[in-house]
Design a protein around this motif. Structure first.
Motif, mmCIF file in Angstrom:
data_model
loop_
_atom_site.group_PDB
_atom_site.id
_atom_site.type_symbol
_atom_site.label_atom_id
_atom_site.label_comp_id
_atom_site.label_asym_id
_atom_site.label_seq_id
_atom_site.Cartn_x
_atom_site.Cartn_y
_atom_site.Cartn_z
ATOM 1 N N PRO A 139 53.604 89.972 53.872
ATOM 2 C CA PRO A 139 52.592 88.981 53.464
ATOM 3 C C PRO A 139 51.170 89.530 53.564
ATOM 4 O O PRO A 139 50.422 89.203 54.481
ATOM 5 C CB PRO A 139 52.828 87.827 54.449
ATOM 6 C CG PRO A 139 53.371 88.494 55.670
ATOM 7 C CD PRO A 139 54.214 89.639 55.175
ATOM 8 N N TRP A 140 50.805 90.391 52.597
ATOM 9 C CA TRP A 140 49.491 91.020 52.629
ATOM 10 C C TRP A 140 48.350 90.008 52.575
ATOM 11 O O TRP A 140 47.261 90.267 53.097
ATOM 12 C CB TRP A 140 49.360 92.003 51.465
ATOM 13 C CG TRP A 140 50.216 93.223 51.620
ATOM 14 C CD1 TRP A 140 51.357 93.531 50.937
ATOM 15 C CD2 TRP A 140 50.011 94.315 52.530
ATOM 16 N NE1 TRP A 140 51.891 94.728 51.364
ATOM 17 C CE2 TRP A 140 51.074 95.235 52.344
ATOM 18 C CE3 TRP A 140 49.037 94.599 53.497
ATOM 19 C CZ2 TRP A 140 51.189 96.411 53.089
ATOM 20 C CZ3 TRP A 140 49.155 95.776 54.225
ATOM 21 C CH2 TRP A 140 50.214 96.658 54.017
ATOM 22 N N PHE A 141 48.598 88.876 51.959
ATOM 23 C CA PHE A 141 47.526 87.889 51.857
ATOM 24 C C PHE A 141 47.123 87.369 53.236
ATOM 25 O O PHE A 141 45.984 86.940 53.444
ATOM 26 C CB PHE A 141 47.938 86.730 50.940
ATOM 27 C CG PHE A 141 49.049 85.859 51.480
ATOM 28 C CD1 PHE A 141 48.764 84.688 52.154
ATOM 29 C CD2 PHE A 141 50.371 86.213 51.307
ATOM 30 C CE1 PHE A 141 49.773 83.895 52.652
ATOM 31 C CE2 PHE A 141 51.393 85.427 51.784
ATOM 32 C CZ PHE A 141 51.091 84.260 52.464
ATOM 33 N N LEU A 142 48.045 87.439 54.214
ATOM 34 C CA LEU A 142 47.700 87.027 55.568
ATOM 35 C C LEU A 142 46.748 88.026 56.230
ATOM 36 O O LEU A 142 45.927 87.648 57.063
ATOM 37 C CB LEU A 142 48.967 86.877 56.414
ATOM 38 C CG LEU A 142 49.746 85.580 56.210
ATOM 39 C CD1 LEU A 142 50.960 85.553 57.109
ATOM 40 C CD2 LEU A 142 48.874 84.369 56.468
ATOM 41 N N ALA A 191 49.186 75.256 55.410
ATOM 42 C CA ALA A 191 50.264 75.970 56.103
ATOM 43 C C ALA A 191 51.493 76.089 55.218
ATOM 44 O O ALA A 191 52.150 77.140 55.181
ATOM 45 C CB ALA A 191 50.612 75.239 57.401
ATOM 46 N N ILE A 192 51.812 75.027 54.500
ATOM 47 C CA ILE A 192 52.941 75.062 53.575
ATOM 48 C C ILE A 192 52.708 76.129 52.507
ATOM 49 O O ILE A 192 53.615 76.897 52.164
ATOM 50 C CB ILE A 192 53.147 73.674 52.928
ATOM 51 C CG1 ILE A 192 53.679 72.686 53.967
ATOM 52 C CG2 ILE A 192 54.098 73.750 51.739
ATOM 53 C CD1 ILE A 192 53.806 71.274 53.451
ATOM 54 N N ALA A 193 51.483 76.166 51.991
ATOM 55 C CA ALA A 193 51.154 77.158 50.959
ATOM 56 C C ALA A 193 51.269 78.575 51.496
ATOM 57 O O ALA A 193 51.701 79.489 50.776
ATOM 58 C CB ALA A 193 49.738 76.914 50.441
ATOM 59 N N ALA A 194 50.891 78.785 52.758
ATOM 60 C CA ALA A 194 50.941 80.121 53.345
ATOM 61 C C ALA A 194 52.373 80.565 53.624
ATOM 62 O O ALA A 194 52.727 81.731 53.436
ATOM 63 C CB ALA A 194 50.123 80.153 54.633
ATOM 64 N N VAL A 195 53.204 79.641 54.069
ATOM 65 C CA VAL A 195 54.576 79.974 54.468
ATOM 66 C C VAL A 195 55.512 80.088 53.269
ATOM 67 O O VAL A 195 56.466 80.874 53.281
ATOM 68 C CB VAL A 195 55.095 78.914 55.460
ATOM 69 C CG1 VAL A 195 56.600 79.037 55.674
ATOM 70 C CG2 VAL A 195 54.367 79.035 56.788
#
Length: 344
Positions: free
Chosen positions: A264-267, A153-157
């Protein structure tokens, strides 16, 4: 006349050499993070280190390397590529682990508890951080990691809120440390807790930090407890998607944020990967390979992040956010425990 003919060729040759040199430095940096990641994975199999996991072991190795040998400037481009780009690729592949169908069919009742857990974790962490005058960026990373799924989650945010790589690395280290401590405490408390095995599993899944922490803590209670624990945890992981989009909207709307927030296209890739993994007829063996590869990429990315951490930053920036996150984790555990007893 001869000089005029050869001079452009010499410049072209130098440009090609510079591009090749830059490409080689980039590749060397990526390979360096891969080697460190493999070392972390190997060391994580040692009995005393196994509870930390490969990602945390790798990031600690990177931090130690930075303090002893300094930052590897010669291969900076490749190291930064691992810490930024590979991180996002790993998050996309992480989506294959999320079984949307299981959550929608069996876990909707747990979603309410998961929403409350995430809201409580983020609110409590940020309020305590504000009272302690702690770093808001690092505290927000820890709040999201506490509420949802730890390092992932930290990496995503992190790229959404424009967090410093140093803060991301520190956050991952703190979330692993506190999460491991709570896992040990849960395991010791299990025999004396006034909970059924399934209630204990739900409590673990709704309040512990990493998926690995949830699995480790709930496994002693049996297969049913483990299944419900992972189901509760997967519900929190699913909620990472709307939370990230809310953060992206908030960052773009906040006039105090000078930098433009990229979508955030990676999401989107994360969502597509989860849908493909859930509904496409992909063999389980292949999904297991994808999960292993995503873990490896995430571990290599942690190396890239860990190399940005200085010992001074750990002392000056990490202590207050750690306290904030520790206290909020206690609050989350208590409230989740009460909710589980009353409603389940």
């Amino acid at each position: 006349m001869q000089l005029q003919k050869t001079y452009p060729k010499a410049i072209h040759s130098q440009n090609n050499h510079g591009q090749c040199d830059r490409w080689w430095r980039g590749l060397s940096g990526i390979l360096f993070t891969f080697v460190m990641a493999l070392l972390g994975i190997g060391l994580a199999k040692i009995p005393l280190i196994i509870h930390l996991g490969s990602m945390i072991t790798a990031i600690l190795l990177a931090i130690i390397y930075r303090q002893v040998f300094g930052y590897p400037e010669a291969i900076r481009e490749g190291v930064q590529y691992s810490g930024k780009k590979l991180l996002r690729y790993a998050i996309i592949l992480f989506g294959f682990r999320l079984n949307v169908d299981v959550i929608l069919q069996q876990g909707l009742g747990l979603i309410i508890q998961d929403v409350l857990s995430i809201t409580l974790a983020i609110t409590a962490t940020m309020l305590i951080a504000k009272w302690l005058k702690a770093s808001q960026s690092l505290s927000l990373l820890l709040a999201v990691g506490t509420g949802i799924c730890g390092a992932a989650a930290i990496a995503a945010v992190s790229p959404i809120i424009k967090a410093k790589e140093e803060d991301t690395a520190i956050g991952v280290g703190i979330i692993a440390l506190i999460g491991t401590v709570f896992t040990v405490i849960y395991t010791l408390l299990y025999p004396i807790m006034p909970l059924t095995d399934i209630q204990y599993g739900v409590w673990s899944g709704a309040s512990l930090h990493e998926i690995a922490h949830v699995a480790a803590a709930s496994a002693p209670a049996g297969e049913d407890a483990l299944a419900f624990a992972l189901l509760a945890k997967l519900g929190r992981v699913l909620l990472l998607i709307p939370l990230c989009f809310l953060l992206a909207y908030w960052m773009g709307k906040d006039k105090n944020k000078a930098a433009k927030v990229d979508f955030p296209w990676f999401l989107v890739g994360f969502v597509l990967a989860s849908l493909i993994g859930t509904y496409a007829a992909i063999p389980k063996v292949l999904l297991d390979y994808i999960a292993t590869f995503s873990s490896f990429l995430l571990t290599a990315a942690m190396v890239g992040l860990g190399l940005n951490v200085s010992s001074q930053a750990l002392r000056t920036r990490g202590l207050k956010p750690l306290i904030s996150m520790f206290v909020s984790s206690i609050i989350l555990s208590i409230i989740s425990f009460i909710y589980t007893i009353v409603f389940l």
